[in-house]
Design a protein around this motif. Structure first.
Motif, PDB file in Angstrom:
ATOM      1  N   ASP A  86       0.835  -1.417   0.368  1.00 55.32           N
ATOM      2  CA  ASP A  86      -0.343   0.526  -0.188  1.00 55.32           C
ATOM      3  C   ASP A  86       0.786   1.596  -0.286  1.00 55.32           C
ATOM      4  O   ASP A  86       0.205   2.282  -0.521  1.00 55.32           O
ATOM      5  CB  ASP A  86      -0.976  -0.429   1.712  1.00 55.32           C
ATOM      6  CG  ASP A  86      -2.338  -0.822   1.243  1.00 55.32           C
ATOM      7  OD1 ASP A  86      -2.134  -1.585   0.118  1.00 55.32           O
ATOM      8  OD2 ASP A  86      -2.711  -1.355   2.283  1.00 55.32           O
ATOM      9  N   LEU A  87       2.389   0.854   0.804  1.00 51.91           N
ATOM     10  CA  LEU A  87       3.107   2.600   0.772  1.00 51.91           C
ATOM     11  C   LEU A  87       3.254   2.389  -0.712  1.00 51.91           C
ATOM     12  O   LEU A  87       3.385   3.929  -0.709  1.00 51.91           O
ATOM     13  CB  LEU A  87       3.928   2.266   1.683  1.00 51.91           C
ATOM     14  CG  LEU A  87       5.257   3.592   2.199  1.00 51.91           C
ATOM     15  CD1 LEU A  87       4.102   4.441   2.597  1.00 51.91           C
ATOM     16  CD2 LEU A  87       6.397   2.849   2.643  1.00 51.91           C
ATOM     17  N   GLU A  88       4.302   1.456  -1.417  1.00 51.26           N
ATOM     18  CA  GLU A  88       4.654   1.678  -2.823  1.00 51.26           C
ATOM     19  C   GLU A  88       3.360   2.490  -3.320  1.00 51.26           C
ATOM     20  O   GLU A  88       3.705   2.390  -4.504  1.00 51.26           O
ATOM     21  CB  GLU A  88       5.450   0.012  -2.998  1.00 51.26           C
ATOM     22  CG  GLU A  88       6.407  -0.630  -2.018  1.00 51.26           C
ATOM     23  CD  GLU A  88       6.975  -1.343  -3.044  1.00 51.26           C
ATOM     24  OE1 GLU A  88       6.681  -2.475  -3.177  1.00 51.26           O
ATOM     25  OE2 GLU A  88       8.542  -1.341  -2.748  1.00 51.26           O
ATOM     26  N   LYS A  89       2.178   1.691  -3.762  1.00 47.91           N
ATOM     27  CA  LYS A  89       1.283   2.245  -4.736  1.00 47.91           C
ATOM     28  C   LYS A  89       0.754   3.842  -4.273  1.00 47.91           C
ATOM     29  O   LYS A  89      -0.518   4.155  -5.135  1.00 47.91           O
ATOM     30  CB  LYS A  89       0.206   1.050  -4.274  1.00 47.91           C
ATOM     31  CG  LYS A  89       0.746  -0.095  -5.293  1.00 47.91           C
ATOM     32  CD  LYS A  89      -0.576  -1.231  -5.180  1.00 47.91           C
ATOM     33  CE  LYS A  89       0.083  -2.347  -6.046  1.00 47.91           C
ATOM     34  NZ  LYS A  89      -1.347  -3.837  -6.292  1.00 47.91           N
ATOM     35  N   ASN A  90       0.909   4.509  -2.825  1.00 47.69           N
ATOM     36  CA  ASN A  90       0.440   5.559  -2.767  1.00 47.69           C
ATOM     37  C   ASN A  90      -0.961   5.351  -1.896  1.00 47.69           C
ATOM     38  O   ASN A  90      -1.366   6.174  -1.780  1.00 47.69           O
ATOM     39  CB  ASN A  90       0.711   6.616  -3.520  1.00 47.69           C
ATOM     40  CG  ASN A  90       2.185   6.836  -3.986  1.00 47.69           C
ATOM     41  OD1 ASN A  90       3.143   6.546  -3.077  1.00 47.69           O
ATOM     42  ND2 ASN A  90       2.656   6.781  -5.490  1.00 47.69           N
ATOM     43  N   PHE A  91      -1.131   4.143  -1.692  1.00 47.66           N
ATOM     44  CA  PHE A  91      -2.374   4.506  -1.161  1.00 47.66           C
ATOM     45  C   PHE A  91      -2.121   4.848   0.356  1.00 47.66           C
ATOM     46  O   PHE A  91      -3.981   4.694   0.811  1.00 47.66           O
ATOM     47  CB  PHE A  91      -3.325   3.319  -0.611  1.00 47.66           C
ATOM     48  CG  PHE A  91      -3.362   1.914  -2.381  1.00 47.66           C
ATOM     49  CD1 PHE A  91      -3.556   2.865  -3.422  1.00 47.66           C
ATOM     50  CD2 PHE A  91      -3.188   0.758  -2.813  1.00 47.66           C
ATOM     51  CE1 PHE A  91      -3.983   2.765  -4.639  1.00 47.66           C
ATOM     52  CE2 PHE A  91      -3.391   0.448  -3.813  1.00 47.66           C
ATOM     53  CZ  PHE A  91      -3.688   1.315  -4.819  1.00 47.66           C
ATOM     54  N   VAL A  92      -1.522   4.137   0.998  1.00 47.83           N
ATOM     55  CA  VAL A  92      -1.092   5.234   2.340  1.00 47.83           C
ATOM     56  C   VAL A  92       0.170   5.998   1.783  1.00 47.83           C
ATOM     57  O   VAL A  92       1.638   5.455   0.912  1.00 47.83           O
ATOM     58  CB  VAL A  92      -0.936   3.698   3.155  1.00 47.83           C
ATOM     59  CG1 VAL A  92      -0.147   3.778   3.254  1.00 47.83           C
ATOM     60  CG2 VAL A  92      -1.203   4.355   4.663  1.00 47.83           C
ATOM     61  N   HIS A  93       0.539   6.740   3.069  1.00 44.18           N
ATOM     62  CA  HIS A  93       1.898   7.649   2.602  1.00 44.18           C
ATOM     63  C   HIS A  93       2.929   7.739   4.181  1.00 44.18           C
ATOM     64  O   HIS A  93       2.337   6.363   5.368  1.00 44.18           O
ATOM     65  CB  HIS A  93       1.145   9.230   2.516  1.00 44.18           C
ATOM     66  CG  HIS A  93       1.096  10.063   1.798  1.00 44.18           C
ATOM     67  ND1 HIS A  93       1.595   9.563   0.217  1.00 44.18           N
ATOM     68  CD2 HIS A  93       0.130  10.085   1.401  1.00 44.18           C
ATOM     69  CE1 HIS A  93       0.395   9.589  -0.523  1.00 44.18           C
ATOM     70  NE2 HIS A  93      -0.676  10.197   0.257  1.00 44.18           N
ATOM     71  N   GLU A  94       3.706   7.617   3.893  1.00 48.75           N
ATOM     72  CA  GLU A  94       4.633   7.114   4.976  1.00 48.75           C
ATOM     73  C   GLU A  94       3.847   7.914   7.441  1.00 48.75           C
ATOM     74  O   GLU A  94       4.233   6.928   7.603  1.00 48.75           O
ATOM     75  CB  GLU A  94       5.750   7.936   5.650  1.00 48.75           C
ATOM     76  CG  GLU A  94       7.436   7.390   6.431  1.00 48.75           C
ATOM     77  CD  GLU A  94       8.393   8.515   6.290  1.00 48.75           C
ATOM     78  OE1 GLU A  94       9.231   8.374   7.436  1.00 48.75           O
ATOM     79  OE2 GLU A  94       8.928   9.100   5.756  1.00 48.75           O
ATOM     80  N   TYR A  97       1.858   4.923   7.256  1.00 45.88           N
ATOM     81  CA  TYR A  97       2.091   3.539   7.116  1.00 45.88           C
ATOM     82  C   TYR A  97       2.816   3.148   8.697  1.00 45.88           C
ATOM     83  O   TYR A  97       2.802   2.575   9.341  1.00 45.88           O
ATOM     84  CB  TYR A  97       3.387   3.494   6.369  1.00 45.88           C
ATOM     85  CG  TYR A  97       4.339   2.441   6.292  1.00 45.88           C
ATOM     86  CD1 TYR A  97       3.745   0.933   5.616  1.00 45.88           C
ATOM     87  CD2 TYR A  97       5.745   2.075   6.966  1.00 45.88           C
ATOM     88  CE1 TYR A  97       4.862   0.052   6.390  1.00 45.88           C
ATOM     89  CE2 TYR A  97       6.549   1.451   6.357  1.00 45.88           C
ATOM     90  CZ  TYR A  97       5.762  -0.421   6.784  1.00 45.88           C
ATOM     91  OH  TYR A  97       6.717  -0.989   6.618  1.00 45.88           O
ATOM     92  N   LYS A 258       5.109  17.073   5.514  1.00 44.20           N
ATOM     93  CA  LYS A 258       3.572  16.233   4.679  1.00 44.20           C
ATOM     94  C   LYS A 258       3.428  17.293   3.971  1.00 44.20           C
ATOM     95  O   LYS A 258       2.360  18.498   4.796  1.00 44.20           O
ATOM     96  CB  LYS A 258       2.685  15.615   5.285  1.00 44.20           C
ATOM     97  CG  LYS A 258       2.010  14.988   4.822  1.00 44.20           C
ATOM     98  CD  LYS A 258       0.699  13.847   5.906  1.00 44.20           C
ATOM     99  CE  LYS A 258      -0.029  13.744   4.383  1.00 44.20           C
ATOM    100  NZ  LYS A 258      -1.825  12.811   5.678  1.00 44.20           N
TER     101      LYS A 258
END
Length: 389
Positions: A86-94, A97, A258
């Motif tokens: 999800d982090l790699e696909k930008n469904f969630v940000h740092e 995560y 952010k």
């Protein structure tokens, strides 16, 4: 001495039985592992049927492994993999995560976090849920949702044959602790608080967070949003403050700026009351140049100012003013309370505060709205009375 062998064909191929001296059975099969190598394996049981069942289970799991399914995955294995994707696909940000991983550590420390998910029972999960009632309701709810997500993923990936979290007996528990309710400052407390900050000169070699606290009190902005302001966000000509970013916490508690705020609705223009203009000018005049072009910057550690830093200063101020200790978020609630008392419509307050839904505004400040409704009834009674007289 072992008894004679006999051949037996099962669904996956041929196997050989032999009855051992102790009366138990051995069932030996030849199979091809996930790496293409031919191997042999024996299964033991009190009957030939039990041996075949064990062999069938082994071969069924082997087929899963050959398709890339990790049949021994734990809850944590499944969720860590999902959160990373999800982090790699930008469904969630740092920031999101990091929060997910922090909540997952509660499961990771427990028994159910160490056992492969396919072996977990309803009883074991229920015992875990009973063990986390000392956390807040907010934390419990997040952990419960993680369990539901892990078992759903395990079922969808054919790691488990059923999703035990669908059981009606595995309900989300409630905390032993009462929910903390953030209280706003009373008008008397607010006057004390403002008077103290106006006369506060600061201490040598220590950051002064007075301006940030006053901005939160007079605009209702979140502290992370205030600490992420740049000079370009301050528009005296239009009388607004552009809220575009926030200070967020990533992995290993790293603070970073952010782009965007806590919610999509948080990106907004906040009105600039007259009382705040001299405070903003003071902040601009005392600003120190920094690589991030921030209005407020920690020159001692050469970094971003965290909400926790300001919160510690806020608590010291409350102690000196004789005000009950609260988190600095109470200033945001104080702003909202004063707005409601001034008859600012809820729909306008929603926009100023950056809430995603007006129900959040109404629910959060329900007590204040209720008191205003009661006052409105008295006004209506007086108005009607004057008409009839």
């Amino acid at each position: 001495m072992a008894k004679s062998k006999k051949q037996c064909r099962n669904e996956k191929g041929d196997g050989t039985f032999r009855q051992r001296q102790n009366g138990t059975f051995e069932y030996r099969i030849v199979y091809v592992d996930e790496y293409g190598k031919t191997k042999r394996k024996s299964f033991y049981g009190q009957s030939d049927v039990l041996c075949i069942e064990k062999a069938e289970t082994f071969l069924y799991d082997l087929e899963k492994q050959k398709t890339g399914i990790n049949i021994n995955a734990t809850i944590c294995d499944i969720l860590k993999n999902k959160y990373f994707i999800d982090l790699e696909k930008n469904f969630v940000h740092e920031q999101g995560y990091s929060r997910n991983m922090a909540n997952l550590r509660i499961i990771e420390k427990s028994f159910i976090g160490k056992v492969p998910i396919r072996y977990l029972t309803e009883l074991q999960v229920d015992m875990f849920l009973r063990s986390i009632t000392h956390y807040s309701n907010s934390t419990i709810s997040k952990v419960y949702l993680q369990l539901k997500l892990a078992f759903r993923e395990a079922f969808n990936q054919h790691i488990t044959d059923e999703n035990i979290m669908l059981s009606s007996s595995l309900k989300c528990p409630k905390s032993n602790k009462p929910d903390k309710k953030v209280k706003s400052l009373t008008k008397v407390e607010q006057a004390k608080f403002v008077s103290f900050l106006e006369n506060y000169t600061g201490q040598h070699n220590r950051n002064n967070y007075s301006n940030q606290l006053m901005i939160e009190l007079l605009t209702g902005m979140r502290m992370g949003e205030i600490n992420a302001l740049t000079p370009e966000c301050i528009d005296f000509e239009k009388g607004i403050i552009h809220v575009k970013s926030t200070v967020a916490r990533g992995e290993n508690y790293r603070e970073f700026i952010k782009n965007g705020t806590k919610t999509d609705a948080g990106v907004r223009d906040v009105p600039m009351p007259e009382a705040i203009k001299p405070i903003l000018r003071s902040a601009l005049n005392n600003r120190v140049d920094n690589s991030l072009n921030l209005l407020f910057y920690d020159i001692q550690k050469d970094g971003i100012i965290s909400t926790n830093q300001v919160n510690c200063f806020f608590k010291r101020v409350c102690e000196k003013c004789g005000i009950e200790k609260r988190g600095q978020h109470a200033l945001r609630h104080t702003f909202a309370t004063r707005c409601i008392e001034a008859n600012i419509p809820a729909v306008v307050l929603k926009k100023w505060l950056g809430h995603t839904d007006i129900h959040i505004t109404l629910d959060t400040y329900a007590d204040v709205f209720d008191s205003m409704y009661n006052d409105s009834i008295n006004k209506l009674d007086n108005y009607i009375l004057n008409i009839t007289v």
